[in-house]
Design an enzyme around this catalytic site. Sequence first.
Site, PDB file in Angstrom:
ATOM      1  N   LYS C 193       0.844  -1.194   0.000  1.00  0.00           N
ATOM      2  CA  LYS C 193       0.000   0.000   0.000  1.00  0.00           C
ATOM      3  C   LYS C 193       0.880   1.245   0.000  1.00  0.00           C
ATOM      4  O   LYS C 193       1.532   1.570   0.987  1.00  0.00           O
ATOM      5  CB  LYS C 193      -0.922   0.072   1.216  1.00  0.00           C
ATOM      6  CG  LYS C 193      -1.978   1.173   1.020  1.00  0.00           C
ATOM      7  CD  LYS C 193      -2.578   1.685   2.310  1.00  0.00           C
ATOM      8  CE  LYS C 193      -1.812   2.804   2.950  1.00  0.00           C
ATOM      9  NZ  LYS C 193      -1.897   4.109   2.288  1.00  0.00           N
ATOM     10  N   GLU C 267      10.130   0.703  10.297  1.00  0.00           N
ATOM     11  CA  GLU C 267      11.146   1.728  10.061  1.00  0.00           C
ATOM     12  C   GLU C 267      10.448   3.051  10.286  1.00  0.00           C
ATOM     13  O   GLU C 267       9.607   3.458   9.492  1.00  0.00           O
ATOM     14  CB  GLU C 267      11.692   1.587   8.629  1.00  0.00           C
ATOM     15  CG  GLU C 267      13.067   2.197   8.450  1.00  0.00           C
ATOM     16  CD  GLU C 267      12.978   3.651   8.106  1.00  0.00           C
ATOM     17  OE1 GLU C 267      12.934   4.475   9.048  1.00  0.00           O
ATOM     18  OE2 GLU C 267      12.937   3.966   6.914  1.00  0.00           O
ATOM     19  N   CYS C 301      13.237  10.447   7.221  1.00  0.00           N
ATOM     20  CA  CYS C 301      13.189   9.970   8.602  1.00  0.00           C
ATOM     21  C   CYS C 301      14.567  10.041   9.261  1.00  0.00           C
ATOM     22  O   CYS C 301      14.678  10.233  10.448  1.00  0.00           O
ATOM     23  CB  CYS C 301      12.648   8.555   8.655  1.00  0.00           C
ATOM     24  SG  CYS C 301      13.379   7.480   7.422  1.00  0.00           S
ATOM     25  N   GLU C 398       9.903  15.067  15.775  1.00  0.00           N
ATOM     26  CA  GLU C 398      10.256  15.008  14.361  1.00  0.00           C
ATOM     27  C   GLU C 398       9.362  15.974  13.581  1.00  0.00           C
ATOM     28  O   GLU C 398       8.138  15.869  13.619  1.00  0.00           O
ATOM     29  CB  GLU C 398      10.049  13.580  13.843  1.00  0.00           C
ATOM     30  CG  GLU C 398      10.520  13.396  12.424  1.00  0.00           C
ATOM     31  CD  GLU C 398      10.356  11.953  11.942  1.00  0.00           C
ATOM     32  OE1 GLU C 398       9.348  11.326  12.298  1.00  0.00           O
ATOM     33  OE2 GLU C 398      11.237  11.481  11.206  1.00  0.00           O
TER      34      GLU C 398
END
Lengths: 292, 305, 488
Positions: C193, C267, C301, C398
């Site tokens: 997906k 991850e 990331c 983040e």
Amino acid sequence: MSGNGENMKSGRLDVRKTYKMLIGGAFVRSESGRALDVNAPGGKWLGHVCRASRKDFRNAVVAARKAASGWSNTTPYLKGQILYRAAEMLEGRATTFREVLQSIGLSPAAAKTEVTQAIDLLVYYAGWADKYLQVFGSVNPVSSPYFNFSVTEPMGVVAYVAGEKRPLLDLVSGIAPIVAGGNTVITLSTGRAAVAAMELGEVLATSDFPHGVINLLCGLREELVGQMATHMDVNALVTQGADAKESAASREACALNLKRFFPREANGKGDEDPYRILDTVEIKTTWHPVGG
Amino acid sequence: MSSSLAVSTNLNLQAHPVDEVGIRERVARLATRSIKKASKVEGLKLALSMVDLTTLEGADTPGKVRQLCTKAIHLHSGRKDLPMVAAVCVYPTMVRIAREALQGTPIQVAAVATAFPSGMNPLAVKLEDTRYAVAEGAHEIDMVISRGDFLRGDYGRVANEIEQVKEACGKAHLKVILETGELGTLDRVRLASDIAMQSGADFIKTSTGKIQPAATPEVVLVMLQAISDFYRKTGKRIGMKPAGGIANAKAALNLLIMVREVLGPAWLTPSLFRIGASKLPNDMLMQLEKERTGVYQGLDYFSND
Amino acid sequence: MTETSISTKGSNWGYAPAPESADHFKLKEQYGLFIGGKFVPAGSGKRFATINPANEKTLAQIADAGEKDVDKAVKAARTAYDKVWRKMSGRERGKYLYRIARIIQEKARELAVVESMDGGKPIRESRDVDIPLAAAHFFYHAGWADKLGYAFPGKSASPIGVAGQIIPWNFPLLMVAWKVAPALACGNTVVLKPAETTPLTALLFAEICQEAGLPDGVFNCITGAGSTGAALVKHPGLDKVAFTGSTDVGKAIQKSLAGRSTKLTLELGGKAANIIFEDAAIDQAVEGIINGIFFNQGHVCCAGSRLLVQESVEQEVVEKLKARMEHLIVGDPLDKNTDIGAINSKAQCERIRDYLKVGQDEGAELFQTKCPVPEKGYWVRPSFFTKVAQSHRIVQEEIFGPVLAIQSFRTLDEALEKANNTPYGLSGGVWTDKGAKIFKVTRGIKAGVIWANTFNKFDPSSPFGGYKESGYGREGGRHGLRPYVELS
């Protein structure tokens, strides 16, 4: 456990042993002051062991975290020697251990096998301490002017819940790969296996492991596994012999800080397996330019 | 840097380590700038105005030098929109010829001096060489550093020579050639740049053109960064001259991109940036003609002076 | 010849627009789900638009997969696994992957342009990084397919089964490659997906699978938003889930898999420290800061979003960083000179702007470059904060945008303490000219990928993945095969 009265014949009362947990190198009772009865399989009362509290676990985590940096930076050679030393100490107390295991219901043959296997397992992982990095690390051929390599690094603090079936071996087969991988560990032993665990504490305390590297608790599984799974300063949880419900709860709770979770069956398979060391180490990859 | 430096000279040489791989990557990234259409035309004209059109052959004659000077003024017949080059660069004995040929133009005459290209003569000879070129009318002196002294670590001696040549230059501008192809590492290129700037260089220049590799983009980038640091510390703008091995128009435009992004637009002027070359202008001219006509060009249609 | 001296005035010469052409291919008006080797509409008939974040124009209509579609896809993958893929020799599997790698290379320009149009990333990056790396990942893993016996000493590797893979919008095709290549090489089949804002290259990848003749059902692609992903994770037919995305969603996935034997690798997010020591090659370090935080608009990331700079060079580094940042060109992702493209979505753009406000409210000082930005589309100028404290949200959380937090340190130990003072542990950077220090610091940073004197480098042979709350499992290299095999 021994010393329950046979020696009355000689007219001398035995000095019983009080089993204490090992936290940060110190032998302690539970801060809660609680104890559990230990019975032989036939139901015969053998004595007491501590019933560790959440706070005991928390204290053990503090001790384990304090020891983590030093142990992870201990040279692989020395880690191997210390594990080997543990094997030596266990060998020296093999007779005692056989008696202890028999007292909690193992047959003489089973007790003997378990003790010798536990000793050999320590020797086995002692040998891995300075080799697994060579087998599982890598130099990676990247297509750019960099030297790129992957090494293993310990995760840090690992909680281990031992099964009861093989009172000594279930514990040793969990501890050895975890500490060989450079982690510190807090173990939980339950039921009759707690006796073997506390006895093992005396071996470990004399085998050069720095204080806090191995911390041994005993108590109730249902009371403490949840604490181990949720504690935010624990990096991994390894369990043995959990039922489906406990495993599901642990996996869910471990999501809290993305603690690594490894449920293992208590079938005695795979005790000797360097991939168990891999479970509780991380892979770190470093890029370094190659230039003048 | 070793403490012996302080003993031998007044140089203040701070360590400025250079990471070769990082430099290569920066160069590669700068080279991805895409220069098209108006920007390309404008850039090529700008680059042409920065050329030090050079002839440094043992076989140079007054005739050859005059021919070169004509090219310097009229880069391509039939095009009136082209600039003149910044300077003509010759040996000292040809300075007078070039001055005469360029009379009435803003084109500067640069002379290589100081026992060019090796620099292997006593200082007194080098100074005399310089004074002679200046007396002949050179606006600019391109000197070479003593690479031998530099490589054996006698930085004070290198600095001292530059200072004395600078004095001998009088009003003439001094370009200091590092001959980077003989220095071995980018760290040394950086160190030599710092020494040259602290010792009075108006320009620092990569190469004599006699040694390969010469003005690689990596070397140019390191020198531009040295100039940037020197400006940051002193407020003084030092010029830059890549010379040797600048193969084509694309390479020339890449140089402008580097100057623009490392030093800024203030350096995008012939008074602070030069390109030493002999064959390069024709490739730039071919590109300009291609932009004008839409047709790819051939060298037979451009004068080879 | 009227001039009397050469010009001393600097030229304002600059770069003209240099747009990459997009006329060598044509996107379809709508794309179906890729199930069992065919494109099919969603069972519900629902569709959503994928837009170009640089101009807010619709690029194509995309099928919105519901639970039934997910079920079909998982069943197609199961059938392909049982009947074809698990039985195929590694060598033959590998040859399919080689074919895919080659077709990606052949279609490189089309893929790069679509990637930039759909996701907003500059063409320079999609052309030079994303697409070549995606091809390289297939090429690398193709060769493993028949050599798995050498990857795990002492063990025998077999496939796990059907893998459900959910990927983010920051590197759409590259994440397809990171996920699909190892899964297929190890003998698993896949239901993928892609993110709802960037589905196009995954769908083009489905076309590539058709062109490669990949057996039907080995790769399936279902498009949709979070609910589609949730339906996939919940599907009992999966043997393995692999997720790349936010830490919050990763935790939710782990929770939802509790009680199931489905394997999981994650991850997740990061807040990497990029540590600059005073003895570093400063100019290259500054470039490393740029690559660390402004690569891909900071939608990375492993971005070096926390700069830790030694106090003695802080001023120099900040000055140089400002100067360098002023040369970053923000704008049309298809322009070859663009350094920073469009923010991927309106929602992400708002999130970043919120953080810019939060940072200032917390008392940090904001610097933004002066470059012009287009009127339409989603843009954030390259930004950094100074005067930040470890406790500030812009240091802890983040941001996933072109926003850097700058802190200073005095000693190596202090740098490490700050670097590790985070629940994340994905990546880190160290800049120093001293070799011994490099190894001390790279060992000291608790993170899965450490760049010494560089940043944001990737390679299919190089394992990538995090410590702590940045997830678990590795992607790439020999270690990246582990999540896709059973060992016995």
